[in-house]
Scaffold this active site. Sequence first.
Site, PDB file in Angstrom:
ATOM      1  N   LYS A  24     -15.728 -18.216   6.161  1.00 57.24           N
ATOM      2  CA  LYS A  24     -16.000 -19.593   5.757  1.00 57.24           C
ATOM      3  C   LYS A  24     -17.497 -19.874   5.815  1.00 57.24           C
ATOM      4  O   LYS A  24     -18.078 -20.404   4.871  1.00 57.24           O
ATOM      5  CB  LYS A  24     -15.237 -20.532   6.700  1.00 57.24           C
ATOM      6  N   ARG A  94     -15.374 -26.415  12.592  1.00 59.13           N
ATOM      7  CA  ARG A  94     -14.396 -25.596  11.867  1.00 59.13           C
ATOM      8  C   ARG A  94     -14.487 -24.142  12.293  1.00 59.13           C
ATOM      9  O   ARG A  94     -15.568 -23.581  12.352  1.00 59.13           O
ATOM     10  CB  ARG A  94     -14.652 -25.673  10.360  1.00 59.13           C
ATOM     11  N   GLY A 103      -4.192 -21.472   8.937  1.00 60.51           N
ATOM     12  CA  GLY A 103      -3.422 -22.201   9.933  1.00 60.51           C
ATOM     13  C   GLY A 103      -3.522 -21.654  11.341  1.00 60.51           C
ATOM     14  O   GLY A 103      -2.910 -22.173  12.264  1.00 60.51           O
ATOM     15  N   MET A 105      -6.409 -21.153  13.247  1.00 64.60           N
ATOM     16  CA  MET A 105      -7.425 -21.802  14.070  1.00 64.60           C
ATOM     17  C   MET A 105      -7.478 -23.261  13.635  1.00 64.60           C
ATOM     18  O   MET A 105      -7.151 -23.594  12.513  1.00 64.60           O
ATOM     19  CB  MET A 105      -8.791 -21.180  13.807  1.00 64.60           C
ATOM     20  N   ARG A 338     -13.179 -19.264  -1.192  1.00 65.29           N
ATOM     21  CA  ARG A 338     -12.888 -17.903  -0.752  1.00 65.29           C
ATOM     22  C   ARG A 338     -12.045 -17.238  -1.835  1.00 65.29           C
ATOM     23  O   ARG A 338     -11.477 -17.922  -2.692  1.00 65.29           O
ATOM     24  CB  ARG A 338     -12.123 -17.903   0.567  1.00 65.29           C
ATOM     25  N   HIS A 456       1.783 -25.131   4.282  1.00 69.31           N
ATOM     26  CA  HIS A 456       1.773 -23.944   5.131  1.00 69.31           C
ATOM     27  C   HIS A 456       2.824 -22.930   4.674  1.00 69.31           C
ATOM     28  O   HIS A 456       2.549 -21.752   4.485  1.00 69.31           O
ATOM     29  CB  HIS A 456       2.024 -24.362   6.583  1.00 69.31           C
ATOM     30  N   ARG A 618      15.332  20.142   2.685  1.00 69.03           N
ATOM     31  CA  ARG A 618      15.242  20.561   4.086  1.00 69.03           C
ATOM     32  C   ARG A 618      16.598  21.049   4.589  1.00 69.03           C
ATOM     33  O   ARG A 618      17.621  20.397   4.362  1.00 69.03           O
ATOM     34  CB  ARG A 618      14.766  19.386   4.942  1.00 69.03           C
ATOM     35  N   GLU A 746       5.958  19.659  12.558  1.00 69.85           N
ATOM     36  CA  GLU A 746       6.343  18.449  13.290  1.00 69.85           C
ATOM     37  C   GLU A 746       6.397  18.682  14.789  1.00 69.85           C
ATOM     38  O   GLU A 746       6.684  17.782  15.565  1.00 69.85           O
ATOM     39  CB  GLU A 746       7.685  17.918  12.774  1.00 69.85           C
ATOM     40  N   SER A 765       4.785  20.828   5.187  1.00 65.66           N
ATOM     41  CA  SER A 765       4.961  19.403   4.965  1.00 65.66           C
ATOM     42  C   SER A 765       4.902  18.757   6.345  1.00 65.66           C
ATOM     43  O   SER A 765       5.663  19.117   7.240  1.00 65.66           O
ATOM     44  CB  SER A 765       6.310  19.138   4.307  1.00 65.66           C
ATOM     45  N   GLY A 767       5.708  16.485   9.057  1.00 65.32           N
ATOM     46  CA  GLY A 767       6.757  15.549   9.433  1.00 65.32           C
ATOM     47  C   GLY A 767       6.188  14.680  10.543  1.00 65.32           C
ATOM     48  O   GLY A 767       6.382  14.938  11.725  1.00 65.32           O
ATOM     49  N   THR A 768       5.457  13.654  10.137  1.00 70.04           N
ATOM     50  CA  THR A 768       4.663  12.924  11.132  1.00 70.04           C
ATOM     51  C   THR A 768       5.489  11.989  12.009  1.00 70.04           C
ATOM     52  O   THR A 768       4.966  11.453  12.977  1.00 70.04           O
ATOM     53  CB  THR A 768       3.515  12.149  10.455  1.00 70.04           C
ATOM     54  N   ASN A 769       6.770  11.768  11.672  1.00 67.93           N
ATOM     55  CA  ASN A 769       7.587  10.964  12.595  1.00 67.93           C
ATOM     56  C   ASN A 769       7.811  11.748  13.885  1.00 67.93           C
ATOM     57  O   ASN A 769       7.494  11.285  14.979  1.00 67.93           O
ATOM     58  CB  ASN A 769       8.942  10.618  11.981  1.00 67.93           C
ATOM     59  N   CYS A 832       5.512  14.005   4.746  1.00 68.17           N
ATOM     60  CA  CYS A 832       6.778  13.378   4.380  1.00 68.17           C
ATOM     61  C   CYS A 832       7.268  12.409   5.449  1.00 68.17           C
ATOM     62  O   CYS A 832       8.362  11.897   5.372  1.00 68.17           O
ATOM     63  CB  CYS A 832       7.836  14.436   4.090  1.00 68.17           C
ATOM     64  N   TYR A 852      -0.255  16.161  -1.564  1.00 68.92           N
ATOM     65  CA  TYR A 852       0.598  15.030  -1.942  1.00 68.92           C
ATOM     66  C   TYR A 852       1.033  14.242  -0.713  1.00 68.92           C
ATOM     67  O   TYR A 852       0.958  14.737   0.423  1.00 68.92           O
ATOM     68  CB  TYR A 852       1.829  15.511  -2.724  1.00 68.92           C
TER      69      TYR A 852
END
Length: 877
Positions: A24, A94, A103, A105, A338, A456, A618, A746, A765, A767-769, A832, A852
């Site tokens: 702002k 302000r 909304g 602040m 803005r 709002h 898999r 993984e 690949s 397996g990031t989980n 993946c 990918y």
Amino acid sequence: MVKHKYVYLFSEGNSKMRELLGGKGANLAEMTNMGIPVPAGFTVTTEACTKYYDDGKKVDENIVDEIIQALKDIENKTNKKFGSEENPLLVSVRSGARVSMPGMMDTILNLGLNDNTVKVLAKLTKNERFAYDSYRRFIQMFSDVVMGLDKRDFEDVLDEIKEKKDVKYDTDLDCTDLIYVVKRFKDIYKKAIKEDFPQDPKKQLLLAITAVFSSWNNPRAIVYRRLNDIPGDWGTAVNVQAMVFGNMGDTSGTGVAFTRNPSTGENQIFGEYLINAQGEDVVAGIRTPQPITKLQKELPECYEQFIDIANKLEIHYKDMQDMEFTIEQGKLYFLQTRNGKRTAAAALKIAVDLVEEEIITKEEALLKVDPSKLDTLLHPKFDEDDLESATSVARGLPASPGAASGKIYFTAEDAKAHHDIGEKVILVRLETSPEDIEGMVSSEGILTVRGGMTSHAAVVARGMGTCCVAGCGDISINEKERYFIVKGKTYKEGDYISLDGNTGSVYGRLIKTVAPEISGYFAKFMAWADKIRVMKVRTNADTPRDAAQAVSFGAEGIGLCRTEHMFFQEERITAVREMILSKTEDKRRKALSKILPMQKEDFIGIYEAMGERPVTIRLLDPPLHEFLPKKDEDIEILAKEMNISFEELKDTVSSLHEFNPMMGHRGCRLAVSYPEIAEMQTTAIIEAAIEVSKNNNVKIKPEIMVPLIGELKEMKYVKDIVVNTVNKVFKDKDIELEYQVGTMIEIPRAAITADEVAKEAEFFSFGTNDLTQMTFGFSRDDAGKFLTCYYDKKIYDFDPFQRIDQNGVGRLVEMAAELGRKTRPNIKLGICGEHGGEPSSIDFCHKVGLDYVSCSPYRVPGARLAAAQSQINNPRK
Ligand code: ADP
Ligand code: MG
Ligand code: MG
């Protein structure tokens, strides 16, 4: 020594200083320097806010001096004096963080008024009503924002007087009423605080500035920051600005407007204003505002000047602007500008239009759209047939587009609670406020009785991409008793309704929804993204239906096809259970031979949906007990089916029980214990590929993925099974095709020994989980319970299961990629895990050079855009 500067006049700043001055403040400075009429003012920097916290919530003496000095500058420019009994200066205080937090602040207007200056103001303006109207507003805002008193106590007084006089609006109150209101307000203040309302303007000012600083850490702000990934240490700036008055009569007013329609993107000024009103009146839904175009008739000169400046601002900022303005007795002032928040649909249209209007380049256009919002465009629309037979029971404003069906709840808490147990909910409120944020996030749609297009509810819903119908005055609501009535019918908590955010229609029942497609602006925009990006985007899909859906969203292959989901289908689970419960290899093979044709059918369907696009399948991954019943009565039924005794089956089920199944007998460990499972799956994968290749005259190249590898010899063992089986099929069918065998990375050990693993694995690949789970050592199913506490205590800023933890898990990924390439320079690398659809994680994948990303179908378009943005920001190759 040069003193550090903590306060900047508007004339000293510009729009590039947003980190220091907040959004702002930086834009007020920019507008000031563009020669746009902005009331004089100054900004106390975000650094002052951080210092306030560092100093144990105290405002430094030197900063106070700087503030007083800057105040003198406003006094000079306005010829008014703070606290003066001749010509008093009033200011607004302000907040304004680096990015806008609507909304979150709170702003204080008319600061500087006290029992004396109010009289002077009345005399000077010859408008006593206006003076007391300003004073009562100030007392209420100050009490609420600075002192934390309940604003309802103040509103009750107003309501009481309006009722007594039998009038509807604040503007119907006369001066005597307002003098009385002021007295009552001061009484409330004194009773609660045990002190008189502060009369010294400087004291008022410092208290207000301090309050803005502390509002940075109020609970609403913290929730908003977490939802929007805003770091807690940025702090907020404070703007102090000379007041201009929209509440001085019929040639005064206040409004908000967008240079284009924030809902559809249409290139036409869009906004609302109220005559004889101040500040938040327009958005608070107190009176129903007028559309901005009406101003052309009411105050034509102001309107023309307004349009002129709006156009100038849009070209200057090269983006759609969201502006606030006030007219004081026929003179126009800009109070804010803005880049406007917009729906995803509007974002696309505006980006494409700005390119065609030659205001921005294609690259700039691509950077303007938030990838994580694109999925909102893919969300359901009403089924035309079902919609046709539905009649709308009410109509409100089409505040945020989309279609929503769900059960109604009347409080944010109820909405959240029912969402959490899996219901689709619609939040119905008289009007929403920032406290409702979590309930709004949990809802399919939001319906409010009061408030306009910039209320709002409307602003927040558009930001979230949630369908919203606002200002639906047709219905009468009883929030307390939790029901609403429309057209004589009562709708209770838990009843179904449907909302159309494109038309504002409300329907009194559930309406079926259908998936949309990518065309028009969307398609054009996505084509630009595809041309630029270097990373491919695949999808995680287990069924032909999901695969086809993902292809229509632009998926270029399947990065992860889980085979176990197919096992759960009703006709198959019996054979699967038979296989699991077999005591000998022979019996197991017999059961597996029943599964084989079904599994083959599945793969045929998927290959057909994907054509020649690559498909990574898999091998079986979950622990086997997941396929068995848990409850005694279900075990009993199964025992009968299998022709064994209840006790025997119960024993087998308990023997499969594991203390920590996520680290138990699963993944490639199953193939090591029961090679015949991998053999069956490989046979199905290859036979299906041969069939589809032949029948459809395409070249299917299956990618067989071994899960949960942690050691080269383990990889080699499973790969040998796969390769031998493939060769057998080739010989059987007297035909060969290309295929690959790779692994998921993984388990941290696989990442650390990736150069070894790559000797056998032809692709990786990530397996990031699981990799996240194993690297952190906490389970993704349980972490939710304690992670909130970690956010609160600022140990973690975000959920590592949603955004990749670049410093830990990310390092493993980067290292494994490098090691893998060392052994096998052309090794194909992808991701993946859930992270494959999240923009900051996609950017990380781009930087470490993955080929990918793969994500769920609905996130595919967002991933395509995110990959393009990464290439624009950090060109690769
Ligand atoms: P928010 O970020 O919630 O929009 P703002 O600081 O922009 O908060 O202000 C709230 C309202 O008060 C806006 O309608 C704004 O235009 C109005 N306002 C702020 N400062 C002034 C001022 N100096 N004179 C008149 N109106 C003001
Ligand atoms: Mg506000
Ligand atoms: Mg504002």
